[in-house]
Design a protein around this motif. Structure first.
Motif, short mmCIF file in Angstrom:
data_model
loop_
_atom_site.label_atom_id
_atom_site.label_comp_id
_atom_site.label_asym_id
_atom_site.label_seq_id
_atom_site.Cartn_x
_atom_site.Cartn_y
_atom_site.Cartn_z
N GLU A 18 0.81 -1.22 0.00
CA GLU A 18 0.00 0.00 0.00
C GLU A 18 0.85 1.27 0.00
O GLU A 18 0.37 2.34 0.38
CB GLU A 18 -0.95 0.00 1.21
CG GLU A 18 -1.88 -1.19 1.24
CD GLU A 18 -2.72 -1.24 2.52
OE1 GLU A 18 -2.72 -0.22 3.24
OE2 GLU A 18 -3.35 -2.26 2.76
N GLY A 19 2.11 1.15 -0.43
CA GLY A 19 2.94 2.35 -0.54
C GLY A 19 3.31 2.98 0.77
O GLY A 19 3.69 4.16 0.81
N LYS A 20 3.21 2.23 1.86
CA LYS A 20 3.52 2.80 3.17
C LYS A 20 5.02 2.87 3.39
O LYS A 20 5.80 2.15 2.76
CB LYS A 20 2.88 1.95 4.27
CG LYS A 20 1.36 1.98 4.28
CD LYS A 20 0.82 1.16 5.44
CE LYS A 20 -0.71 1.22 5.49
NZ LYS A 20 -1.25 0.43 6.62
N ASP A 21 5.43 3.76 4.30
CA ASP A 21 6.83 3.77 4.70
C ASP A 21 6.98 2.86 5.92
O ASP A 21 5.97 2.42 6.51
CB ASP A 21 7.33 5.19 4.98
CG ASP A 21 6.54 5.91 6.07
OD1 ASP A 21 6.06 5.23 7.01
OD2 ASP A 21 6.41 7.14 6.00
N PRO A 22 8.18 2.51 6.33
CA PRO A 22 8.37 1.56 7.43
C PRO A 22 7.67 1.97 8.73
O PRO A 22 7.09 1.12 9.42
CB PRO A 22 9.89 1.53 7.61
CG PRO A 22 10.42 1.85 6.27
CD PRO A 22 9.48 2.86 5.70
N ALA A 23 7.73 3.25 9.04
CA ALA A 23 7.10 3.71 10.29
C ALA A 23 5.58 3.48 10.26
O ALA A 23 4.99 3.02 11.24
CB ALA A 23 7.42 5.19 10.52
N ASP A 24 4.94 3.81 9.13
CA ASP A 24 3.50 3.60 9.01
C ASP A 24 3.16 2.11 9.06
O ASP A 24 2.20 1.69 9.71
CB ASP A 24 2.98 4.19 7.69
CG ASP A 24 3.08 5.71 7.66
OD1 ASP A 24 3.06 6.32 8.75
OD2 ASP A 24 3.19 6.28 6.56
N TYR A 25 3.96 1.31 8.36
CA TYR A 25 3.70 -0.13 8.30
C TYR A 25 3.79 -0.76 9.69
O TYR A 25 2.96 -1.61 10.05
CB TYR A 25 4.72 -0.78 7.36
CG TYR A 25 4.56 -2.28 7.23
CD1 TYR A 25 3.59 -2.83 6.40
CD2 TYR A 25 5.39 -3.15 7.94
CE1 TYR A 25 3.45 -4.21 6.27
CE2 TYR A 25 5.25 -4.53 7.82
CZ TYR A 25 4.28 -5.05 6.99
OH TYR A 25 4.13 -6.41 6.88
N LEU A 26 4.75 -0.33 10.48
CA LEU A 26 4.97 -0.94 11.80
C LEU A 26 3.96 -0.48 12.85
O LEU A 26 3.95 -1.01 13.96
CB LEU A 26 6.40 -0.64 12.28
CG LEU A 26 7.48 -1.41 11.52
CD1 LEU A 26 8.86 -0.86 11.85
CD2 LEU A 26 7.41 -2.89 11.85
#
Length: 602
Positions: A342-350
């Motif tokens: 979904e095009g998220k960055d690592p911080a958003d994903y975690l």
């Protein structure tokens, strides 16, 4: 410093520092007969080709060709200068280095750098205390809680807050004794048009940018609330101790994890790095607002060969990956592309996933070069001219892969995907490269007694014998054989060992190899040094045979030369010269006959 340290001090350090123990800080070793072996830290490999000779204090990789002693190992693996490696190893060995008087210019440069580190550290302490205690930092604390950044992480990264206003940090540092000039040189203060200084960072969450030894080199700051006339993120300028194109955020905190797991995850943002660290993934390093540079790649290579790049999945992110790919490949790295859903960055994903989920993303990540090839071929599909250009682009990128075998695999893969003959692609990717010990082995020219290749066998044998038995140096001198050696590299090598041993020293492989300019010869000799002593039972006899053969070959060459000169004198009708040469010819033939073809030296 390297020029003023006595050889006795360097040898004392070598005697006290076990090369096996030093290398085991970076490489897992296992016993292999009289040696130790492991996976080379300088190039990617699956089968160990990196060997250590503990007694000689010598390492050699038979894959990439790297070799050396404790000093060169530390310099290569950590990217240190010789003085830095010398100080580190002297401390490890408990050896006190002799001091030398610095010039006034050197003293000032050292003092200025120390001052910048001191000013930055004081500022980091001030910012950190502000974040923890100041009422004005409440919005910053709420923002960090919203980002789920815990107290332990705040302390681990020494996050801080720069107070609003124009001179809070400046006034604090001035009370601590810092000058305006030092604050400006550190990038903390700006001199306005009116000549009045003011704080560069105001009302921002502060990220200290530390080096691998925890020295604070600069800062990055993020606004707590977005302001139209101010950038969201602001990084410090380049200074004497901070270069944007070579540093990363979070390396100090991640260094141990990178070494342990043998990988680094490169992200774009401060919070991405912090989120990975806090989640237990670790191994992350954030670029500092710049594109990937050669300096970045070299810094990564000192840590690991396995690089996982996390880019945004939009078009800008793809372009960034394409720009970084050749730099990483040419540095000998193995980059992979981490695709976050979904095009998220690592911080958003975690925020909604744990470390195991992210590890699965890493496991599934394709090679960055594979991703690039698929992307350029996919965009060109259906248009023949575009397809041809895409194949050329892919082939040129493959040509930047440093490992010959890996490069060949990519060529075969591109051939299958594009339908272009692999031989045609090879012409596009072929490039000159230095010979390595691995290639020498493929061509049956491994450095050693039985594989001296283009080098005179007797001279090569003499060099190896003398390396194992430096006590034979006197016999070498008395024979006068050095002046009869044909190969300049081997002559320099033997002469270096002889001079060192005759002066009471011991044969040091690295010091003598460094005096040879012929890199092919260096590879052969460095490999042979790690072999068993082939003359252990009769070194004197072997030396005698080598000397005799060298003198015999030298004599034979001189005879051939005189014979050619006699033929020329005969054609020119110069009877006087012909008779003179004929006399010399008979003398040399008699000398060769007296010494005998067997090679026995008399």
């Amino acid at each position: 410093m390297a020029n003023v340290i006595p050889e006795s001090v360097k040898r004392d350090i070598k005697d006290r520092v076990s090369i096996k123990d030093l290398v085991e800080d970076y490489v897992r070793l296992q016993k292999d007969g009289q040696y130790y072996k492991g996976l080379c830290p300088f190039h990617k490999e699956k089968t160990p080709s990196f060997k250590i000779h503990e007694e000689r204090g010598f390492f050699k990789c038979f894959g990439c060709g790297e070799y050396g002693d404790v000093f060169s190992f530390l310099m290569k693996v950590e990217g240190m200068s010789f003085p830095e490696a010398l100080e580190r190893l002297a401390s490890r060995a408990g050896v006190e280095l002799p001091k030398r008087e610095l010039s006034e210019e050197e003293k000032k440069a050292e003092a200025d750098k120390r001052t910048l580190f001191e000013v930055n550290l004081a500022a980091a302490d001030f910012f950190h205390r502000n974040l923890l205690e100041s009422r004005e930092a409440e919005a910053a604390r709420q923002y960090l809680r919203k980002r789920k950044i815990g107290d332990e992480t705040i302390a681990r990264f020494k996050l801080g807050y720069s107070l609003p206003g124009w001179s809070a940090n400046l006034d604090y540092l001035a009370r601590k004794g810092a000058t305006i000039d030092s604050m400006r040189s550190a990038g903390l203060v700006i001199i306005g048009d009116s000549g009045k200084p003011y704080d560069r960072f105001r009302g921002r969450i502060m990220f200290p940018i530390m080096d691998a030894q925890a020295g604070v080199r600069s800062f990055g700051g993020r606004l707590v609330t977005d302001e139209k006339d101010q950038p969201k993120y602001l990084n410090g300028p380049e200074t004497e101790i901070y270069k944007k194109g070579s540093g990363f955020f979070g390396v100090y905190q991640s260094k141990a994890g990178i070494r342990k797991k043998n990988r680094v995850i490169v992200v774009e943002g401060y919070f991405d790095q912090i989120a990975l660290d806090q989640a237990g993934v670790g191994c992350a390093a954030a670029t500092l607002g710049t594109a990937m540079t050669e300096e970045h790649a070299r810094a990564l290579r000192r840590l690991t060969r396995n690089v996982f790049m996390v880019f945004d999945s939009d078009e800008a992110g793809k372009k960034a990956s394409a720009r970084s790919l050749p730099i990483l490949l040419e540095a000998g790295l193995s980059p992979r592309m981490v695709l976050i859903p979904e095009g998220k960055d690592p911080a958003d994903y975690l925020e909604n996933h744990d470390a195991r989920d992210f590890e699965r993303l890493l496991d599934a990540s394709p090679g960055l070069l594979d991703y690039y090839i698929e992307d350029v071929l996919g965009k060109a599909a259906g248009v023949k001219s575009d397809e041809a250009e895409a194949v050329r682009m892919a082939a040129e990128m493959i040509g930047k892969v440093q490992d010959r075998i890996e490069r060949g695999i990519y060529v075969d893969s591109l051939a299958r995907k594009s339908g272009v003959d692999a031989r045609a692609l090879q012409k596009r990717v072929r490039r000159p490269e230095p010979r390595t010990a691995l290639e020498d082995e493929d061509s049956k020219e491994v450095g050693g007694i039985g594989g001296s290749g283009a080098y005179p066998p007797a001279e090569f044998e003499l060099a190896i014998n003398l390396m194992h038995h430096p006590n034979l140096a006197i016999a070498v001198k008395e024979s006068g054989v050095i002046e009869h050696m044909a190969n300049e590299g081997l002559k320099a090598f033997v002469k270096s060992i002889f001079e060192d041993s005759a002066g009471g020293g011991e044969a040091d492989p690295v010091e003598h190899l460094e005096k040879i300019s012929d890199r092919g010869l260096v590879q052969r000799l460095s490999g042979a040094i790690l072999e068993s002593d082939p003359y252990e039972n009769a070194p004197e006899k072997a030396l005698n045979d080598s000397i005799g053969m060298i003198l015999h070959e030298s004599l034979t060459e001189n005879i051939k030369k005189i014979k050619r000169e006699m033929e020329r004198a005969s054609k020119e009708g110069n009877e006087i010269l012909w008779r003179e040469l004929a006399g010399r010819y008979k003398e040399l033939e008699a000398e060769r006959s007296a010494n005998g073809f067997s090679g026995e030296f008399k």
